[in-house]
Design a protein around this motif. Structure first.
Motif, PDB file in Angstrom:
ATOM      1  N   LEU A  36      10.337  -4.576 -11.902  1.00 19.23           N
ATOM      2  CA  LEU A  36      10.451  -5.398 -10.796  1.00 19.23           C
ATOM      3  C   LEU A  36       8.881  -5.752 -10.318  1.00 19.23           C
ATOM      4  O   LEU A  36       8.418  -7.047  -9.825  1.00 19.23           O
ATOM      5  CB  LEU A  36      11.222  -4.728  -9.699  1.00 19.23           C
ATOM      6  N   LYS A  37       7.974  -4.907 -10.037  1.00 18.39           N
ATOM      7  CA  LYS A  37       6.709  -4.816  -9.529  1.00 18.39           C
ATOM      8  C   LYS A  37       5.847  -5.699 -10.531  1.00 18.39           C
ATOM      9  O   LYS A  37       5.101  -6.526  -9.947  1.00 18.39           O
ATOM     10  CB  LYS A  37       6.104  -3.656  -9.147  1.00 18.39           C
ATOM     11  N   ILE A  38       5.831  -5.527 -11.748  1.00 15.97           N
ATOM     12  CA  ILE A  38       5.008  -6.032 -12.760  1.00 15.97           C
ATOM     13  C   ILE A  38       5.672  -7.489 -12.624  1.00 15.97           C
ATOM     14  O   ILE A  38       4.486  -8.540 -12.542  1.00 15.97           O
ATOM     15  CB  ILE A  38       5.116  -5.561 -14.160  1.00 15.97           C
ATOM     16  N   ALA A  39       6.556  -7.914 -12.965  1.00 13.06           N
ATOM     17  CA  ALA A  39       7.033  -9.388 -13.034  1.00 13.06           C
ATOM     18  C   ALA A  39       6.736 -10.193 -11.708  1.00 13.06           C
ATOM     19  O   ALA A  39       6.275 -10.934 -11.887  1.00 13.06           O
ATOM     20  CB  ALA A  39       8.839  -9.351 -13.141  1.00 13.06           C
ATOM     21  N   MET A  47      -2.726  -8.965  -7.602  1.00 16.68           N
ATOM     22  CA  MET A  47      -3.280  -7.750  -8.294  1.00 16.68           C
ATOM     23  C   MET A  47      -2.616  -6.419  -7.850  1.00 16.68           C
ATOM     24  O   MET A  47      -2.593  -5.668  -8.615  1.00 16.68           O
ATOM     25  CB  MET A  47      -4.648  -8.014  -8.342  1.00 16.68           C
ATOM     26  N   VAL A  48      -2.727  -6.478  -6.483  1.00 12.48           N
ATOM     27  CA  VAL A  48      -2.457  -5.046  -6.018  1.00 12.48           C
ATOM     28  C   VAL A  48      -0.914  -4.609  -6.599  1.00 12.48           C
ATOM     29  O   VAL A  48      -0.663  -3.511  -6.655  1.00 12.48           O
ATOM     30  CB  VAL A  48      -2.613  -4.867  -4.563  1.00 12.48           C
ATOM     31  N   ILE A  49      -0.139  -5.686  -6.322  1.00 16.71           N
ATOM     32  CA  ILE A  49       1.325  -5.225  -6.711  1.00 16.71           C
ATOM     33  C   ILE A  49       1.532  -5.072  -8.127  1.00 16.71           C
ATOM     34  O   ILE A  49       2.425  -4.253  -8.788  1.00 16.71           O
ATOM     35  CB  ILE A  49       2.556  -6.465  -6.371  1.00 16.71           C
ATOM     36  N   THR A  50       0.709  -5.906  -9.074  1.00 14.90           N
ATOM     37  CA  THR A  50       0.732  -5.773 -10.325  1.00 14.90           C
ATOM     38  C   THR A  50       0.190  -4.274 -10.800  1.00 14.90           C
ATOM     39  O   THR A  50       0.609  -3.475 -11.926  1.00 14.90           O
ATOM     40  CB  THR A  50      -0.074  -6.564 -11.165  1.00 14.90           C
ATOM     41  N   ALA A  51      -1.048  -3.878 -10.060  1.00  9.05           N
ATOM     42  CA  ALA A  51      -1.537  -2.807 -10.479  1.00  9.05           C
ATOM     43  C   ALA A  51      -0.606  -1.468 -10.094  1.00  9.05           C
ATOM     44  O   ALA A  51      -0.420  -0.430 -10.876  1.00  9.05           O
ATOM     45  CB  ALA A  51      -2.784  -2.460  -9.619  1.00  9.05           C
TER      46      ALA A  51
END
Length: 300
Positions: A36-39, A47-51
Motif C-alpha cells: 500500500l505504501k509503495i504504490a 519520497m518519504v512514504i515510498t521509503a
C-alpha cells in the motif's frame, strides 16, 4: 538418554511450528502495508512514504529469511551438527541486520538526490489515513512478535520485533514530514527520508551485536548462579572453570567439580548426572552440561 533426546527433539519441532506460524502472520501484515505504501508513494511522488514502504517490505523479507532459518534450526542434531542447528536462527538475525544496512543505503541515496533535486509531492487526507492504518498494524505486529518471542525464547522473533518497532517511529516521523509538506517546508521530504535511513542503521547495529554475542560464544549465564546450584549438591567439594555459551533457550555449560579423593568412578558418574539434572531443573533453557570430575587433591 535416548528418551531425553527424543523428548527434546519433539519440543524443538513444536517450537519451530509455533515460530513459523508467527512469521507467516507477520509476513502477510508487513507486505500488506508495504504494498500500500509503495504504490501510494510512487503515485503521489512522495519520497518519504515510498521509503517507509521499502522499509516495511524489508520486514517481510526478513520474515522469509526467518522461515527458512527456523526450518533448518528445527532439524535434530546429527553427526555433522552434534549440538543441533539452533544457531542458524541466530545467523538469520544477523542476515536481517545486513539486509537493513542495504535498505538504509538505498533510502539514503534517494534522499541525497532529493536534496539536490527537490520536488513537491502530493499530500492528501488519504495520505494521513494510510499512515494511520500502517501505524496500527505495526503496533500490533510489534506486540505480537515481542510477546511470542519472549514466550518461545526466540532470538529471531525478538530481533524481528525490534526491526518492526523502527516502523512505528518511522511512521510517526512520516506524519511529521507530511505536515511539513502541507506547510510547504522546503526539502522536508528528503530530510525525513535521511532520518528513516539513520533509524534503520541504528536498529541494524543493535541486531548485529545481539547476534554476534551468540555466534561468538559470549557467556550467557551468571557464573555465580551456576556455582550456587553446583555447590549445593551433596558430594561436591568445590567447582571452578565454569563456562557457558549459546542462546538463552539453548545453553551449553561445562565445568570442573572437585570431589573427595576416595570417590569411586561409579559414584562420580552418579554425581555428574545429579549435577546436570539439578542445573537443568533450576535454569530453564539448559540443554547440555559437561561435568569434569577432579579429586580435591588435584586442586591443591
Amino acid at each position: 538418554m535416548p528418551e531425553v533426546d527424543g523428548s527434546l527433539a519433539t519440543v524443538r519441532s513444536s517450537r519451530a511450528r509455533q515460530l513459523a506460524k508467527v512469521l507467516w502472520i507477520t509476513l502477510a501484515l508487513n507486505w500488506l502495508v508495504a504494498g500500500l505504501k509503495i504504490a501510494f508513494g510512487l503515485a503521489t511522488r512522495c519520497m518519504v512514504i515510498t521509503a517507509d514502504g521499502i522499509h516495511s517490505f524489508s520486514d517481510g523479507t526478513s520474515n522469509i529469511i526467518g522461515l527458512i532459518a527456523i526450518h533448518i534450526s528445527g532439524q535434530p542434531a546429527d553427526r555433522g551438527h552434534p549440538y543441533g542447528h539452533q544457531k542458524y536462527e541466530t545467523l538469520a538475525s544477523a542476515l536481517i541486520a545486513f539486509l537493513l544496512f542495504i535498505v538504509s543505503f538505498g533510502i539514503f541515496k534517494q534522499a541525497i538526490k532529493g536534496l539536490f533535486h527537490p520536488h513537491t509531492p502530493e499530500v492528501t487526507a488519504l495520505s494521513f489515513g494510510l499512515m494511520g492504518f500502517t501505524l496500527a498494524v505495526n503496533l500490533f505486529v510489534v506486540y505480537y512478535e515481542r510477546r511470542q518471542g519472549r514466550m518461545l525464547q526466540s532470538d529471531l522473533l525478538i530481533s524481528d520485533s525490534w526491526h518492526t518497532l523502527t516502523d512505528v517511529f518511522v511512521t510517526l516521523s512520516v506524519f511529521v514530514a507530511l505536515v511539513g509538506i502541507v506547510l510547504h517546508v522546503p526539502r522536508v521530504d528528503a530530510f525525513f527520508s535521511l532520518f528513516i535511513a539513520g533509524v534503520i542503521i541504528v536498529t541494524a547495529i543493535g541486531i548485529l551485536k545481539r547476534s554476534s554475542d551468540v555466534l561468538c560464544d559470549k557467556a550467557v549465564l551468571d557464573i555465580e548462579r551456576v556455582e550456587k546450584i553446583v555447590r549445593a549438591v551433596e558430594g561436591v567439594r568445590d567447582c571452578h572453570e565454569i563456562r557457558t555459551r549459546g542462546r538463552v533457550d539453548d545453553v551449553n555449560i561445562d565445568l570442573h567439580v572437585l570431589v573427595d579423593n576416595q570417590m569411586t568412578v561409579l559414584a562420580s558418574h552418579r554425581l555428574s548426572n545429579l549435577i546436570e539434572n539439578q542445573i537443568r531443573k533450576e535454569i530453564h533453557g539448559v540443554h547440555d552440561v559437561v561435568v569434569h570430575i577432579e579429586p580435591v587433591s588435584h586442586e591443591h
